[in-house]
Design an enzyme around this catalytic site. Structure first.
Site, PDB file in Angstrom:
ATOM      1  CD  GLU A  46      65.249 -23.854  14.443  1.00 47.85           C
ATOM      2  OE1 GLU A  46      64.092 -23.478  14.681  1.00 47.85           O
ATOM      3  OE2 GLU A  46      65.506 -24.935  13.849  1.00 47.85           O
ATOM      4  CE  LYS A 115      61.089 -22.852  12.658  1.00 52.45           C
ATOM      5  NZ  LYS A 115      61.654 -23.928  13.516  1.00 52.45           N
ATOM      6  CE1 TYR A 121      56.205 -32.229  11.235  1.00 52.63           C
ATOM      7  CE2 TYR A 121      55.467 -29.946  11.373  1.00 52.63           C
ATOM      8  CZ  TYR A 121      56.323 -30.909  10.848  1.00 52.63           C
ATOM      9  OH  TYR A 121      57.298 -30.551   9.950  1.00 52.63           O
ATOM     10  CB  CYS A 170      64.245 -24.943  10.963  1.00 57.62           C
ATOM     11  SG  CYS A 170      64.310 -26.766  11.065  1.00 57.62           S
ATOM     12  CB  SER A 357      80.546 -40.270 -40.137  1.00 60.46           C
ATOM     13  OG  SER A 357      81.770 -40.964 -39.989  1.00 60.46           O
TER      14      SER A 357
END
Length: 640
Positions: A46, A115, A121, A170, A357
């Site tokens: 990015e 984007k 945040y 992203c 078996s």
């Protein structure tokens, strides 16, 4: 690119914040190198032209114009190269600034993918500079040229089925309803994420799990290119943790703070096969999408991606043990449910001293543990005849004694000779009738003993034998519940080995000797007391057959592709002619023996490959394998 193998790379270039010409030069150098290595799709992080950490410099016109000039230089560097490149840059459009991926091919800018979700945040403050894209595709003018801009763009090579690429940036990949889900529904098999994910404790594991899961949910290859060396460390540190995943599996990754480079091949044929199989996968809805057509020369891609010789068995020891534990539980719970449903019935099974078996008996023991019933409710029957060796008979007796199950020995030699007299079979003629008469007599004994006891007969045959039809119809082919019916031979070995590893020493030593015994039906008289009839000398190596079976049934691969993968995986063990020989035998037997699989007893499915007609494999018994065999024959031209 042949057989759907697309070489993919993600790179975190060493950059300088805001040094657009210098960053462009580093990426151009990387493009030159990767193009020379045959990479088809290359993804940078990015905002890789400017650096992600430019902060308020993103509002400077000088930086924005410098990024555009650098982009043009990078685009020019892709001329005369068959490599699809994505780089990140800030782009001004209609008085708003967008965080974009520029997609480049053949010296041109194909389009800009902005984007959508702008994080604001914790340590992220992108909304201070960037606007999230909303709405449909538009166009943007840069100098005299106009380019598409928008999230609904696909980049596709029509000459290679399934080679369609889409992009997100992203945070777009971290949100609940990500663009990648729409891209996958529109037909994108490769989704590239240009990212700048800073490093904090525990994030690498979370990131890895996220990308693996996204590739699984979208049934795609997912390429994650992360920012790394050179980004500002004023408030964050970036590690260049790049990942390439395919349909839920991690193919390759770069270690955080490592080289920042990752390269491998993804298999778009495998992805499209999985999507065809999943009828719940969204239909190919490209409404609103712009599709760019790419022109690649379709050449053979050199393989470097992992390709296990034993696709049914994990290589990691801990994972293998966990897989074995889970499978044994599934087998045992399946049988326990059947016995509980019937009522007081116990289990009767033939015990030969061989692997299959042995595993079936261990499953019976585990089922009785679940039901809290005595192991004596299991009746293990050894039925020696003309081909039985002392080694296998002794191992059968010792195994039953050690496990504490009921044990019976029924010598069927006289019964078989009586039957030979009835049908005029010469005992010295060791043909199919000679062998099958013994196998059917054993099944008759087991069925009648089960009737006497009020029990059910437990089948011991495995998935590999079912695929090859290496079972006697209405002989060992028949039972009342087949606990091994979806366990391939290569996995049977590891299940018994796992049990031996967990068992006390005496039982473990018996199991290990059974593991060391050649696989054989023991229907031909021994030679000097040793097994004279080795199964793998008759039908071929089970490791090859299980490999063929996995890729044919799980992904529907063509014989030519299976052959190529087998050469890649087994090249140090089998030459090309040997692989071709056994592949042809596998296909011929597989088609000829479907009638045996069409009437299989019940048995639990434990893996993604099964041949039960009631499970997820349905095939007419009279289908013709001419196309498959002809393709294998055509490989001779390549070998010569």
């Amino acid at each position: 690119m042949k057989n759907g193998f697309i070489k993919i790379a993600a790179m975190s270039p060493s950059l300088q914040v805001a040094d657009c010409p210098g960053n462009a030069a580093a990426m151009i150098q990387a493009i030159e190198r990767y193009a020379a290595e045959g990479v088809h799709v290359l993804t940078f992080p990015e905002l890789s032209i400017t650096g992600y950490t430019c902060s308020d410099l993103f509002l400077q016109k000088t930086l924005l114009e410098g990024a555009l000039q650098a982009l043009l230089a990078i685009a020019s560097a892709t001329k005369d190269k068959e490599i699809l490149v994505a780089v990140g840059l800030p782009l001004c459009h209609q008085d708003k600034l967008y965080n974009c991926a520029a997609v480049l091919f053949g010296g041109e800018i194909l389009g800009f993918v902005p984007k959508q979700h702008i994080p604001n945040y914790s340590e992220f403050y992108e909304a201070r500079h960037f606007t999230g894209w909303r709405g449909e595709n538009q166009t943007i003018s840069i100098g005299p040229k106009t380019y598409p801009i928008g999230t609904k763009q696909l980049f596709s090579c029509p000459d290679v089925e399934g080679f369609t690429v889409a992009y997100e940036i992203c945070e777009d990949g971290w949100v609940p309803a990500s663009p990648s889900e729409l891209h996958a529904a529109a037909g994108a098999s490769i989704i590239c994420n240009l990212s700048a994910s800073d490093e904090v404790i525990g994030k690498a594991d979370y990131r890895r799990n996220l990308i693996k899961m996204k590739s699984g949910v979208c049934c795609c290859a997912y390429v994650y290119a992360d920012a790394g060396n050179g980004e500002s460390t004023t408030d964050m540190v970036f590690s260049g943790h790049n990942l390439i995943c395919e349909n839920g599996s991690l193919l390759a990754e770069s270690n955080p703070f490592g080289s920042g480079e990752v390269i491998t091949e993804v298999d778009v044929q495998r992805i499209t096969a999985e999507r065809r199989r999943m009828n719940t996968f969204a239909a190919n809805d490209r409404s609103g999408y712009l599709v760019h057509s790419l022109s690649f020369a379709v050449r053979e891609t050199k393989l470097t991606r992992p390709c296990a010789k034993t696709p049914f068995v994990p290589h990691n020891h801990a994972q293998k043990n966990e897989r074995c534990r889970t499978i044994l539980e599934m087998q045992a719970h399946g049988l326990a449910k059947r016995l509980r449903h019937i009522g007081k019935a116990g289990a009767v099974l033939g015990i030969s001293g061989g692997l299959d078996s042995c595993l079936a008996l261990l499953v019976c023991v585990e089922a009785m543990k679940i039901l809290q019933r005595p192991f004596t409710d299991i009746c293990a029957v050894t039925m020696p005849c003309f081909g039985t060796t002392r080694r296998t008979r002794t191992n059968a007796e010792r195994l039953c004694e050690q496990l504490g199950v009921s044990f019976r020995c029924v010598d069927i030699s006289a019964s078989v000779r009586s039957h030979f007299a009835d049908i005029g079979q010469q005992e010295d003629v060791h043909d199919v009738a000679y062998e099958n008469a013994q196998a059917r007599e054993r099944t008759q004994v087991l069925m009648d003993l089960a009737n006497q006891r009020g029990d059910i007969v437990i089948g011991t045959g495995d998935l590999s034998e079912l695929a090859l039809g290496f079972a006697t119809y209405n002989g060992d082919h028949m039972s009342m519940y087949g606990v091994n019916s979806s366990i391939p031979k290569t996995l049977v070995r590891h299940l018994v080995a796992y049990y031996a590893e967990m068992a006390e020493s005496t039982l473990s030593s018996i199991l290990l000797d059974i593991l060391a015994t050649p696989v054989s039906p023991e229907l031909i008289p021994p030679s000097n007391g040793e097994i004279a009839q080795v199964t793998e000398e008759i039908v071929g190596p089970y490791e090859l057959h299980d490999f063929f079976l996995y890729y044919m049934i799980r992904f529907g691969f063509t014989p030519a592709k299976i052959y190529r993968l087998a050469k890649y995986a087994f090249g140090d063990e089998y030459n090309e002619q040997v692989i071709q020989k056994w592949l042809k035998i596998f296909m011929a037997r597989f088609f000829a023996q479907q009638f045996k699989r069409s009437c299989l007893p019940d048995g639990p499915k434990v893996g993604t490959v099964t041949l039960s007609p009631r499970g997820d494999f349905r095939m007419p018994s009279d289908a013709v394998g001419r196309l498959w065999l002809a393709e294998i024959d055509s490989l001779s031209d390549l070998l010569s």
